[in-house]
Scaffold this active site. Structure first.
Site, mmCIF file in Angstrom:
data_model
loop_
_atom_site.group_PDB
_atom_site.id
_atom_site.type_symbol
_atom_site.label_atom_id
_atom_site.label_comp_id
_atom_site.label_asym_id
_atom_site.label_seq_id
_atom_site.Cartn_x
_atom_site.Cartn_y
_atom_site.Cartn_z
ATOM 1 N N HIS A 101 -7.941 -3.794 -0.808
ATOM 2 C CA HIS A 101 -7.507 -5.156 -1.104
ATOM 3 C C HIS A 101 -8.425 -5.780 -2.148
ATOM 4 O O HIS A 101 -8.441 -6.991 -2.318
ATOM 5 C CB HIS A 101 -7.518 -6.020 0.154
ATOM 6 C CG HIS A 101 -6.836 -5.387 1.308
ATOM 7 N ND1 HIS A 101 -7.509 -4.643 2.253
ATOM 8 C CD2 HIS A 101 -5.529 -5.326 1.639
ATOM 9 C CE1 HIS A 101 -6.632 -4.183 3.137
ATOM 10 N NE2 HIS A 101 -5.434 -4.577 2.790
ATOM 11 N N HIS A 105 0.807 -1.221 0.000
ATOM 12 C CA HIS A 105 0.000 0.000 0.000
ATOM 13 C C HIS A 105 0.840 1.271 0.000
ATOM 14 O O HIS A 105 0.328 2.341 0.346
ATOM 15 C CB HIS A 105 -0.918 0.033 1.221
ATOM 16 C CG HIS A 105 -1.840 -1.123 1.353
ATOM 17 N ND1 HIS A 105 -2.780 -1.428 0.405
ATOM 18 C CD2 HIS A 105 -1.967 -2.059 2.324
ATOM 19 C CE1 HIS A 105 -3.464 -2.499 0.790
ATOM 20 N NE2 HIS A 105 -2.988 -2.909 1.946
#
Lengths: 333, 333
Positions: free
Chosen positions: A220, A58
């Protein structure tokens, strides 16, 4: 697979090694475990520590927000996987400056489990902790269940404000209250146009066919609230802003900070096309944009897509956003 | 097509509108034409102006580097297309502070044609200009023809140094000499893993099949020097660094600045995996990395890939890199 990697199982550690080699003046590993990073001057005596963490994949979340006026330490796991409780605990010890440690991270089951265990370990060593969860993704739960929402890009605002509060010497209770206040006033919604490819499998983690979009997607690839043909930038932005404005109860005269965040593969050009529309929509409603952030602040590897976050502002929150900060990926002077 | 856009023909202007709405404190349009941006305080009296430009689709090139200690103005064209000579001329007039204007941009035929015409127009209005071309892409021509090379990400170093020289009050000759010196000491090579999709056509601008790579690719997808199966991050980095070190004649004891640049869709994680290898390779050769920049500095919309740039340093070049700068996409404090 179109990735510049070596052995997939080494991806996370090699990436961390790169960060440490590139930014030795800003971050360090306090012990042997490279998955734990803390600010280079940690622990800062007399200052509340802030530990965050979560899965890899991320960037600049989470490792990018460790530094002055932001988080003081981070524990990260494999791609999209929680760090262990022991790693969180090690980060906690490394940043404890004697006034306690705030755990500030996104609301995901594995992370909650491990941070809670770490809090127990910290208590045994007389380190006081508090926990505030980022839970800004309005698509993940309806407003009645907002405390169960996932945390996504809007946690940036909470890092910025809580880090500033810690830096000025606030107590643990006060820093936690600042973080909670910002989380309460933050809402985010995202849109995904392509899946993420996991390094370990080489396979897409989920499916968004070309020409379609998933509105409300998680970082996700969690399913959103609408799947349909790809719309224009303005239509997409209208959808996202409408949802955020409704959720936060924003009305004419309100002041906000805006974050238009790229999820990985979406060009900065497209983020500015979206920002333009956000500006128009909020101006039409009589809302003032006091601060704006456009770029990649929380990604999902090479997912194409973007999210919009709004934070409603009062003078106190605005001052905290404007306080100095310095980390590998974000600085405010 | 997986793009967040409205009508393709409005893509560039809507993007610019977003930049202007987001950064009114840093940039402005001097006249009616939105394709021309200058620093908000332009013209700065007594300071050499620096005008850059080129096609859209490369953010943060070119619009991102307009500000204090960097370029003072920019004229941009459609995606991958040159601005017009008239636009360059308008930018020139808007930044002229009485000490002349440096044209600093990448070596592409259309851009050279239009900037040269603009220089003629400027001369008619008694604005003195000099031109320095970014030509750092070592894959585009062999060393014997280095003056014909394309300009790619390494122009960032030239902006930084020339901008600092202008800011401290150097003359036009001196600022041009600084830019030329940096260009002479900069080399870049890139690798592409996926094509760019042009907004207007929705079609790939070139072809890189999945699982293959193009070494030496240009930022518009120009063919490189090697096409083959995708290699590991370390193998790729070895290829690029070897070529750059040979080209610049770098030997033990030398000092360099490193830029690991993402071309659009490649995650920051992968850039750090590459940086780690760059660091190892240069350390093994006894070369000191004085400064490093890792992120997206010059892109090609959503191309997957990366480039590495090296700038050999002396004390003068290092001081110019470290001078203060402030623009929408880059700041140095």
């Amino acid at each position: 697979m179109r990735k510049i990697i070596n052995k997939p199982e080494n991806f996370v550690d090699e990436m961390i090694e790169g960060i440490l080699l590139a930014h030795p003046d800003q971050v360090k590993t306090p012990g042997e475990d490279p998955r734990i990073l803390v600010r280079a001057d940690a622990p800062v005596a007399g200052q509340v520590g802030i530990v965050t963490g979560g899965g890899s994949g991320h960037l600049p979340l989470f490792k990018g927000y460790v530094g002055q006026g932001l988080a003081s330490g981070v524990a990260i796991g494999n791609v999209f996987s929680s760090p262990s409780s022991q790693q969180v605990f090690e980060a906690t010890k490394a940043v404890d400056g004697g006034r306690g440690v705030l755990y500030l991270y996104g609301n995901y089951g594995g992370d909650v489990f491990n941070f809670d265990l770490a809090a127990d370990l910290a208590e045994l060593e007389d380190i006081e902790t508090r926990t505030v969860l980022g839970r800004d993704d309005v698509a993940s739960q309806p407003k009645e269940r907002k405390h169960d929402r996932r945390g996504v890009a809007g946690i940036f605002f909470a890092y910025k404000a809580a880090g500033a509060a810690a830096e000025r010497g606030d107590s643990l209770e006060e820093v936690a209250a600042v973080a909670e206040d910002v989380v309460e006033h933050t809402a985010t919604m995202g849109i995904g146009l392509s899946p993420t490819i996991l390094p370990t499998t080489g396979e897409p983690s989920f499916d968004v066919p070309a020409g379609e979009m998933e509105v409300g997607i998680g970082i996700h690839g969690e399913p959103g609230i609408h799947r349909g043909p790809l719309e224009t930038a303005d239509e997409i932005t209208d959808r996202l802003v409408s949802a955020l404005v409704a959720d936060l109860g924003i009305t004419a005269g309100d002041r906000v900070a805006v974050l238009v965040n790229g999820l990985g593969a979406t060009p900065l050009e497209e983020l500015y096309v979206m920002y333009r529309r956000v500006h128009q929509l909020l101006a039409d409603r009589g809302v003032t944009i006091e601060r704006r952030y456009v770029g990649e602040y929380a990604t999902s590897l090479e997912m194409a897509g973007a999210s919009i976050s709004l934070l409603t502002l009062d003078d106190a929150r605005l001052a905290l956003l404007d306080a100095p900060a310095a980390s590998p990926f974000f600085q405010e002077v």
